[in-house]
Design an enzyme around this catalytic site. Sequence first.
Site, PDB file in Angstrom:
ATOM      1  N   GLU A   1      -5.894   3.687  -1.703  1.00  0.00           N
ATOM      2  CA  GLU A   1      -5.623   2.431  -2.431  1.00  0.00           C
ATOM      3  C   GLU A   1      -5.858   2.605  -3.930  1.00  0.00           C
ATOM      4  O   GLU A   1      -5.237   1.930  -4.746  1.00  0.00           O
ATOM      5  CB  GLU A   1      -6.487   1.282  -1.877  1.00  0.00           C
ATOM      6  CG  GLU A   1      -6.229   0.924  -0.420  1.00  0.00           C
ATOM      7  CD  GLU A   1      -5.085  -0.081  -0.188  1.00  0.00           C
ATOM      8  OE1 GLU A   1      -4.347  -0.390  -1.131  1.00  0.00           O
ATOM      9  OE2 GLU A   1      -4.935  -0.531   0.968  1.00  0.00           O
TER      10      GLU A   1
ATOM     11  N   LYS B   1      -5.753  -4.250  -9.889  1.00  0.00           N
ATOM     12  CA  LYS B   1      -5.593  -5.307  -8.893  1.00  0.00           C
ATOM     13  C   LYS B   1      -5.930  -6.669  -9.498  1.00  0.00           C
ATOM     14  O   LYS B   1      -5.234  -7.657  -9.239  1.00  0.00           O
ATOM     15  CB  LYS B   1      -6.463  -5.042  -7.666  1.00  0.00           C
ATOM     16  CG  LYS B   1      -6.243  -6.124  -6.626  1.00  0.00           C
ATOM     17  CD  LYS B   1      -6.451  -5.687  -5.223  1.00  0.00           C
ATOM     18  CE  LYS B   1      -6.094  -6.816  -4.279  1.00  0.00           C
ATOM     19  NZ  LYS B   1      -6.546  -6.550  -2.916  1.00  0.00           N
TER      20      LYS B   1
ATOM     21  N   HIS C   1       0.955  -0.696   7.980  1.00  0.00           N
ATOM     22  CA  HIS C   1       0.413  -1.600   8.995  1.00  0.00           C
ATOM     23  C   HIS C   1       1.028  -1.335  10.355  1.00  0.00           C
ATOM     24  O   HIS C   1       0.343  -1.395  11.382  1.00  0.00           O
ATOM     25  CB  HIS C   1       0.668  -3.064   8.607  1.00  0.00           C
ATOM     26  CG  HIS C   1      -0.340  -3.602   7.628  1.00  0.00           C
ATOM     27  ND1 HIS C   1      -0.122  -4.742   6.894  1.00  0.00           N
ATOM     28  CD2 HIS C   1      -1.570  -3.153   7.280  1.00  0.00           C
ATOM     29  CE1 HIS C   1      -1.174  -4.971   6.125  1.00  0.00           C
ATOM     30  NE2 HIS C   1      -2.070  -4.027   6.335  1.00  0.00           N
TER      31      HIS C   1
ATOM     32  N   HIS D   1      -6.979   3.133   7.728  1.00  0.00           N
ATOM     33  CA  HIS D   1      -6.071   2.312   6.919  1.00  0.00           C
ATOM     34  C   HIS D   1      -5.492   3.118   5.752  1.00  0.00           C
ATOM     35  O   HIS D   1      -4.269   3.159   5.554  1.00  0.00           O
ATOM     36  CB  HIS D   1      -6.808   1.073   6.400  1.00  0.00           C
ATOM     37  CG  HIS D   1      -5.974   0.182   5.525  1.00  0.00           C
ATOM     38  ND1 HIS D   1      -4.904  -0.545   6.007  1.00  0.00           N
ATOM     39  CD2 HIS D   1      -6.036  -0.060   4.188  1.00  0.00           C
ATOM     40  CE1 HIS D   1      -4.350  -1.219   5.007  1.00  0.00           C
ATOM     41  NE2 HIS D   1      -5.015  -0.949   3.890  1.00  0.00           N
TER      42      HIS D   1
END
Lengths: 367, 367
Positions: free
Chosen positions: A186, A228, A253, A266
């Site tokens: 991320e 973000k 996902h 993830h």
Amino acid sequence: MRELIVDLGDRSYPIYIGEGLLKGASSYLLKHGISKKSPLLIITDAQVASIHLQPFEAELQAAGFRTASAVVPNGESSKSLSMLESLVTKALEAGLDRKSAIVALGGGVVGDLAGFVAASYMRGIKFVQVPTTILAHDSSVGGKVAVNHPNAKNIIGAFHQPELVLYDLQTLQTLPPREVKAGLSEVVKHGLIWDERFVDWCEEHADKLLALDPDSLGYALFKGCSVKAEVVSRDERENGLRATLNLGHTIGHALEAVAGYNELLHGEAISIGMIGSAKLGLRYGASDEVYEVTKRVLAKCGLPVRLPEHFDTDVVMEAMMHDKKFMEGTMVFIVPTAIGKVEIKPDVPVQWVREIVDELKREGDQQ
Amino acid sequence: MRELIVDLGDRSYPIYIGEGLLKGASSYLLKHGISKKSPLLIITDAQVASIHLQPFEAELQAAGFRTASAVVPNGESSKSLSMLESLVTKALEAGLDRKSAIVALGGGVVGDLAGFVAASYMRGIKFVQVPTTILAHDSSVGGKVAVNHPNAKNIIGAFHQPELVLYDLQTLQTLPPREVKAGLSEVVKHGLIWDERFVDWCEEHADKLLALDPDSLGYALFKGCSVKAEVVSRDERENGLRATLNLGHTIGHALEAVAGYNELLHGEAISIGMIGSAKLGLRYGASDEVYEVTKRVLAKCGLPVRLPEHFDTDVVMEAMMHDKKFMEGTMVFIVPTAIGKVEIKPDVPVQWVREIVDELKREGDQQ
């Protein structure tokens, strides 16, 4: 110590990033309006609890906070409505009232779960995030909280902003190597959607990040959170721009939904999803370099860029159709157009996506 | 046809009150931005479904809406997390996306439940209220939605405003007499906290209201909604004024929690609770008239003003301690100071409340 503000008008809040912040947690809580008069509930998972819960709770209690704690099993399966019910039972037993706060001590799962408890208990009480993973830098900005439904991830949730985020870099030192890598996924994503220079920086500093060098890590988390925060402050409710944060997530996902237990974290699923998005970018005319850089930086961070062959394309596509970004009958994808730039494509042909899922299983074979 | 606007800035919405509105429901939905492109989910209960679901759904479909429907069992027990999960399953199966809406066709239970589904599905989608009871005039204003926890009512919820409220007076004609009376309880409450003249009007028109005279009913609902809209628009998140709407609810909720199945409807419990609040008012120096008028108007509406003797005071008090208005160790009560005026008393002695619960069981014996 680094500090940044997530600018959301009267819901703005600070993120503190630094070493040893947990030792002074109570002063941060008091500074940001968390009351000693009402009990707090700390929600954490078994792994984090074994290392951090006792000293954290002791520090708060020494400062006069009344605390209760709830330890949930590690992993995504704790993000369920039945766990929500158990935690509400705990909150009632501990006497939490409207001025109480829920403290999330842990990674993304704990943050999402505890955040939804805070969002829905008495229709919303205060919430404090204490992330203990790299990945959680992502979920600690923007207020998206949720639990899962057996048929769909994150489908039951809310937007609920924390009062503050306290990021103690020391808590990252005990992370397993696989989670370090997955967390960087991320971080890199935030570069890919917004900041070409940060992508370069990540590539150059990948080794230091993997070695948990505190200064590099502090900067990477600060930059990731900043991107973000910038995106979220411009579009809190995801009417447009915020959707770009979903880069790699539609495929990611679906892969998570289909994968066996612990097969894909993830961040790993999102890494493969971002390769898929870069491939989609090629079809929309992005240069080869965009795809190559995406792949290179993710690989340098130790992340998977190829989908294991046993994933059935039909099953993956079926899982994708349940994704909430499947809107009004068309497929929406976030597609890179340059390094640090993405576009929202609202009408991607399903057939392209299917072909790319197939290609992801052969990734690396022919390049 | 009467219309009023609940003024909440960019979350403002209209309430339409009139006869036969359901026959033109689709035009109201379209006027307020409900899209035909995304499927709707109508949530209703078995009783309402048997009368209204088929024509309502047919009208929407004739106008080009794609609809799915879910029928939940009548009664408070449907307001559960497991029902939420079932309804989310239904929403996923029906393909609801971020531009879809949930339509609540029914009374307060359906409104609370469907509203929380709308608030939490994909972190919040659109919501339309079609109330079919008098009581629901209350829950249709202000966006409070929730489900119950086994140990506490309405403890898991959100603030989620509808896009519009469509109140068809014809749907009230089939209400059982007991529900008519119970519904008037919240109507009278809105007078008691805000509008002395409306309290007088309720007393004068109680017979017509009980006979479901459309014009009287339309006016009463319009006034009840107006008072609530006024209060809510001044204090959406219940930081102060909005709490006055809880008149009678601290005792009332406890009675509901303790009562056996179907022994006390919400409006009946609130009626007894409001008598308790008026008694508390006496202790704070309000005139006897405030108490007498409160009792008279509720009795004229056919509502109970006495607590059945078998209620155990200790058990009632215990239930009250779980109430979310029990804040920071003190008991908060809304107390009438004059007809149409109430005050928030933040530190009511628990002993007084206990004595009043006892007195409520002898209500009428000595007056």
